[in-house]
Design a protein around this motif. Structure first.
Motif, short mmCIF file in Angstrom:
data_model
loop_
_atom_site.label_atom_id
_atom_site.label_comp_id
_atom_site.label_asym_id
_atom_site.label_seq_id
_atom_site.Cartn_x
_atom_site.Cartn_y
_atom_site.Cartn_z
N ARG A 94 31.13 40.69 43.39
CA ARG A 94 30.18 39.76 44.10
C ARG A 94 29.10 39.45 43.56
N SER A 100 33.51 40.19 54.02
CA SER A 100 33.41 41.38 54.80
C SER A 100 32.09 41.95 54.33
N ASP A 175 32.26 35.15 44.69
CA ASP A 175 33.01 36.59 44.68
C ASP A 175 34.67 36.45 44.31
N ARG A 199 35.98 33.03 45.81
CA ARG A 199 35.24 32.11 46.59
C ARG A 199 34.45 31.26 45.75
N ARG A 215 41.31 30.33 55.68
CA ARG A 215 41.38 31.22 56.49
C ARG A 215 40.47 30.68 57.82
N1 UDP Z 1 40.26 38.76 48.10
C1 UDP Z 1 41.58 38.45 47.64
N2 UDP Z 1 42.45 39.45 48.22
C2 UDP Z 1 42.26 40.33 49.15
C3 UDP Z 1 40.95 40.64 49.57
C4 UDP Z 1 40.01 39.69 49.10
O1 UDP Z 1 41.74 37.67 46.68
O2 UDP Z 1 43.33 40.73 49.74
C5 UDP Z 1 39.26 37.91 47.49
C6 UDP Z 1 38.37 37.02 48.32
O3 UDP Z 1 39.20 35.62 48.29
C7 UDP Z 1 37.13 36.96 48.08
C8 UDP Z 1 36.71 38.17 47.61
O4 UDP Z 1 38.13 38.70 47.29
O5 UDP Z 1 36.88 35.74 46.94
C9 UDP Z 1 36.15 39.23 48.57
O6 UDP Z 1 36.70 39.25 49.70
P1 UDP Z 1 36.16 40.05 50.87
O7 UDP Z 1 36.34 41.48 50.64
O8 UDP Z 1 34.98 39.47 51.51
O9 UDP Z 1 37.43 40.05 52.09
P2 UDP Z 1 37.79 38.70 52.86
O10 UDP Z 1 36.45 38.25 53.49
O11 UDP Z 1 38.27 37.75 52.10
O12 UDP Z 1 38.45 39.02 54.05
#
Ligand code: UDP
Length: 235
Positions: A94, A100, A175, A199, A215
């Protein structure tokens, strides 16, 4: 090289064996899932965008010395890749707080991070991909210390290359998630890098151009994906 039998069908891709035991064929679908499979849908043209964009980025990374599973694109939706044993970790890098990370640490979405953040999730759908630290990875025998070091160094190098690349095309790389595989004793970058796994925000308007549109039930999800392909000069 020719495809033979189907090996696996996942949420967004089908994988076929080929006549070369070291190579599989990946076929990208338009199916989309979010929230660990709770939300399902399709995004028109997503498979083609993800395949073509991911391949472009993997070729760029290879040219900068990052070893990847990429072999050859067959058509807009299908690609030959090296057959790896996936390390069961999602490696999340990130640059800006979102998703998250914002929730867990109470940091407003859009806050620039003082240094890139790198975290692991244990790839396990039944458990909802829980966050996992290095010591837990070793305790569970998911990877060796050498593999962890290599994965972290490669992920940070990928981040530097991708940040520079996307900056030039007016996109902020907020990220992304990477997966790595074992191939003949080495660790190589596998899976995909696409609007499904990153993202992307428009540098001028801040508009989301990635799976967050799906989402969050925003409109024009397919348009966001197409815009990324266009910015990358792939149409
Ligand atoms: N991400 C992904 N697959 C997953 C979880 C996350 O490709 O199973 C990617 C998501 O698209 C983002 C980054 O990882 O670009 C960080 O995701 P985050 O942990 O914030 O989880 P989220 O908000 O997507 O649940």
């Amino acid at each position: 090289m020719e495809r033979t039998t189907q090996l696996y069908e996942g949420k967004a891709k089908k994988v076929y064996l080929t006549t070369d035991p070291d190579v599989v064929l990946v076929s990208y679908k338009d199916d989309a899932t979010a929230f660990n499979g709770l939300k399902k849908g399709t995004i028109k043209g997503k498979g083609e965008v993800n395949n073509v964009c991911s391949n472009h980025l993997f070729r760029l990374l290879e040219s900068k010395g990052v070893k990847t599973h990429y072999v050859e694109q067959i058509n807009e939706r299908e690609t030959f890749v090296r057959k790896v044993e996936i390390v069961p970790l999602e490696v999340i890098v990130r640059n800006i707080a979102a998703g998250s990370f914002s929730k867990r640490f109470g940091v407003k979405e859009g806050t620039a991070l003082k240094a890139p953040s790198l975290e692991f999730s244990y790839k396990n759908d039944d458990l909802g991909d829980p966050m996992i630290n290095d010591s837990q990875v070793l305790a569970l025998g998911l990877a060796t210390p050498e593999e962890i070091d290599k994965i972290k160094a490669m992920a940070l190098k990928v981040n530097e290359i991708l940040c520079d690349y996307f900056k030039e095309v007016g996109i902020i790389l907020v990220d992304f998630k990477l997966e790595f595989g074992r191939f003949h004793g080495d660790i190589i970058l596998a899976d995909e890098i696409s609007p499904d796994t990153c993202r992307f925000w428009d540098a001028k308007t801040g508009e989301k151009l990635d799976k967050d549109r799906f989402r969050r039930d925003l409109d024009d999800v397919d348009k966001g994906y197409r815009e990324i392909k266009k910015r990358m000069g792939l149409e």
